[in-house]
Design a protein around this motif. Structure first.
Motif, PDB file in Angstrom:
ATOM      1  N   ARG A  60      89.847  29.336  70.467  1.00 56.34           N
ATOM      2  CA  ARG A  60      91.239  29.144  70.082  1.00 56.34           C
ATOM      3  C   ARG A  60      92.165  29.918  71.004  1.00 56.34           C
ATOM      4  O   ARG A  60      91.808  30.994  71.493  1.00 56.34           O
ATOM      5  CB  ARG A  60      91.422  29.610  68.630  1.00 56.34           C
ATOM      6  CG  ARG A  60      92.533  28.922  67.892  1.00 56.34           C
ATOM      7  CD  ARG A  60      92.551  29.263  66.423  1.00 56.34           C
ATOM      8  NE  ARG A  60      92.808  30.679  66.181  1.00 56.34           N
ATOM      9  CZ  ARG A  60      92.030  31.453  65.450  1.00 56.34           C
ATOM     10  NH1 ARG A  60      90.937  30.968  64.918  1.00 56.34           N
ATOM     11  NH2 ARG A  60      92.340  32.716  65.266  1.00 56.34           N
ATOM     12  N   THR A  97      89.407  28.726  76.866  1.00 58.68           N
ATOM     13  CA  THR A  97      89.112  28.050  75.605  1.00 58.68           C
ATOM     14  C   THR A  97      88.029  27.016  75.881  1.00 58.68           C
ATOM     15  O   THR A  97      88.004  26.389  76.945  1.00 58.68           O
ATOM     16  CB  THR A  97      90.346  27.351  75.024  1.00 58.68           C
ATOM     17  OG1 THR A  97      90.846  26.395  75.958  1.00 58.68           O
ATOM     18  CG2 THR A  97      91.439  28.353  74.706  1.00 58.68           C
ATOM     19  N   SER A 258      97.697  25.725  61.266  1.00 59.94           N
ATOM     20  CA  SER A 258      97.551  24.879  62.443  1.00 59.94           C
ATOM     21  C   SER A 258      98.535  23.715  62.355  1.00 59.94           C
ATOM     22  O   SER A 258      98.662  23.069  61.316  1.00 59.94           O
ATOM     23  CB  SER A 258      96.112  24.340  62.521  1.00 59.94           C
ATOM     24  OG  SER A 258      95.964  23.468  63.600  1.00 59.94           O
TER      25      SER A 258
END
Length: 496
Positions: A60, A97, A258
């Motif tokens: 993330r 990531t 999110s």
């Protein structure tokens, strides 16, 4: 600043280096708050000093930035491989990531590394990580606080050697973490289905999206905490509703999840870090890697079957801070009854990755708790006497209104259970709940021996040494003994 490693961190570096030489792919397990990034920094620093290039993989963007910031505190500069960011592959340490790197690993100039480090490595058995690792034949070190998964994937797909660090209980005793005090509320979750290893989100929301539960969260917070709290919710709507309930009660709160805009997300985090808001409601955004030692309260405003999520959530409040003696856990979703206490460490092996249904069922059953009918404290389902007030669970009593109580794992005194005080009809249940020092449950033979000690039966043995049950079950012999005992009591009462 040169990092100062704690004794167990120094030991970790030594064991990891030894493990890499022999096994090449090593997983290191250390509970949340143990300082995994400090260990990573030391390993990275040593690797780069020898001319190696290091790739650090995270899942993330927030973790990517956090790892970079933490390494920068140790004067370790890193590059970043994230979509939409300027890249400088000349820097020997790159933080990436997994989503971005899995798309670029096909290009040769993205494969010039000598060591891969995976943060939150319990995620590494997923397709994204595996697609990257297949293209490298170099050492891999994984770091995680929870070295197991809730699905059928196993970490043995990635690692072939496991090293476990110090336990939560030991770090608390050494002052590196604070203990928990749990305030547990019971909720009826009957009818809520388990899907993909956890409660169905929609059905769980229907159970918990109620005014009385929001009021309960606020009342518990006011009564037991009133401090800096991180609140874990079911979904976006639940996070917003919970934050609104706190604000309506005059308690500054915000939410993050999110899909929230970068601007709103950054503002919520800054307001929480500055103390402008006291409660930050989120949906599995701040379970991993988030570090704010000032957090003294964790609100589990949801239920979860995931042991990983449960440990990660409570772990946000375990770091010490001036004036902070304990982490207060407000459990609104039966999580303590399901998982137990974070101070009770799991037996960690690579086998735990990819638990079978039978193994998971057994673990959950053994972790269950029950409430004392006298003082309301939550205790292990295996105890027969309450360690706080001495209530005897073997005696039927009337359930009355109980006060919402606090309890701590380290506050529980050892209870000396004497077999002679256990009613004969309860011996089977006691044997199933009791364990020997080696961890084995008491056997049925133990039950028979207790019946003989009480003079209720006489044991006869077969030539091979086994007890001759005379084609009866142990349960039948217990019933026989209970009948004989009651008959003897009636005779004694008549005699006077």
């Amino acid at each position: 600043m040169k990092q100062q490693l704690r004794p167990y961190q120094l030991e970790a570096v030594t064991k990891i280096r030894e493990g890499i030489r022999t096994h090449k792919r090593v997983l290191y397990s250390l509970p949340t708050g143990g300082g995994k990034t400090t260990i990573i920094a030391d390993i990275v620093e040593k690797a780069v000093s020898k001319g190696s290039r290091v790739l650090i993989l995270v899942h993330r963007l927030e973790l990517c930035e956090q790892v970079r910031a933490r390494l920068r505190q140790f004067n370790i500069e890193t590059g970043i491989i994230v979509g939409g960011r300027i890249k400088n592959l000349q820097i020997p340490i790159q933080v990436a990531t997994v989503q971005t790197f899995s798309r670029r690993v096909k290009m040769d100039h993205y494969r010039k590394f000598d060591l891969i480090i995976i943060d939150e490595a319990h995620r590494s058995a997923s397709d994204g990580y595996l697609s990257i690792l297949r293209r490298f034949d170099i050492p891999v070190i994984g770091f995680t606080a929870t070295p197991y998964r809730t699905d059928s994937r196993t970490l043995r797909e990635v690692f072939n050697h496991l090293i476990t660090g110090v336990t939560v209980a030991q770090m608390i005793k050494d002052g590196y973490l604070v203990p928990t005090v749990v305030y547990a509320e019971k909720i009826d979750l009957s009818g809520v289905e388990i899907k993909r290893g956890d409660y169905d989100e929609k059905q769980l929301m229907e159970k918990m999206d109620q005014g009385k539960i929001y009021d309960g969260v606020i009342n518990k917070y006011r009564r037991y905490s009133n401090g800096t709290a991180i609140c874990f919710c079911i979904n976006k709507q639940h996070a917003e509703n919970t934050a609104q309930a706190f604000n309506s009660a005059g308690i500054p709160a915000g939410f993050i999840y999110s899909g929230l805009s970068d601007l709103d997300r950054t503002k919520a985090l800054k307001d929480f870090q500055s103390g402008k808001i006291k409660v930050l409601c989120n949906v599995f955004i701040l379970t991993e890697g988030y570090d704010l030692p000032r957090i003294d309260t964790v609100i589990l405003n949801r239920a979860t079957q995931s042991r990983i999520a449960w440990r990660q959530m409570i772990g946000r409040g375990l770091r010490p801070y001036p004036g902070k003696d304990v982490c207060k856990v407000i459990d609104m979703g039966n999580n303590t009854a399901t998982h137990g206490f974070v101070e009770e460490d799991d037996e960690i092996t690579l086998k735990l990755a990819g638990e079978t249904k039978a193994e998971k069922k057994k673990r959950v059953e053994e972790a269950q708790t029950k409430d004392c009918l006298k003082c309301g404290a939550a205790v292990s389902s295996r105890v027969l006497l309450c360690p706080f007030c001495g209530y005897d669970f073997t005696v039927e009593k009337v359930l009355g209104e109980v006060e919402f109580q606090q309890y701590s794992y380290f506050d529980r005194p050892k209870v000396s259970e004497v077999w002679g005080d256990i009613p004969t009809e309860m011996l089977m249940e006691y044997a199933n709940s009791k364990r020997t020092k080696t961890g084995k449950k008491y056997s049925k033979f133990w039950v028979l021996k207790q019946l003989e000690h009480r003079g209720l039966i006489t044991l006869e043995y077969l030539p091979d040494g086994r007890v001759d049950l005379k084609q009866r079950t142990v349960k039948w012999w217990v019933a026989f003994a209970v009948k004989a005992e009651k008959q003897a009591q009636r005779i004694l009462s008549k005699v006077g």
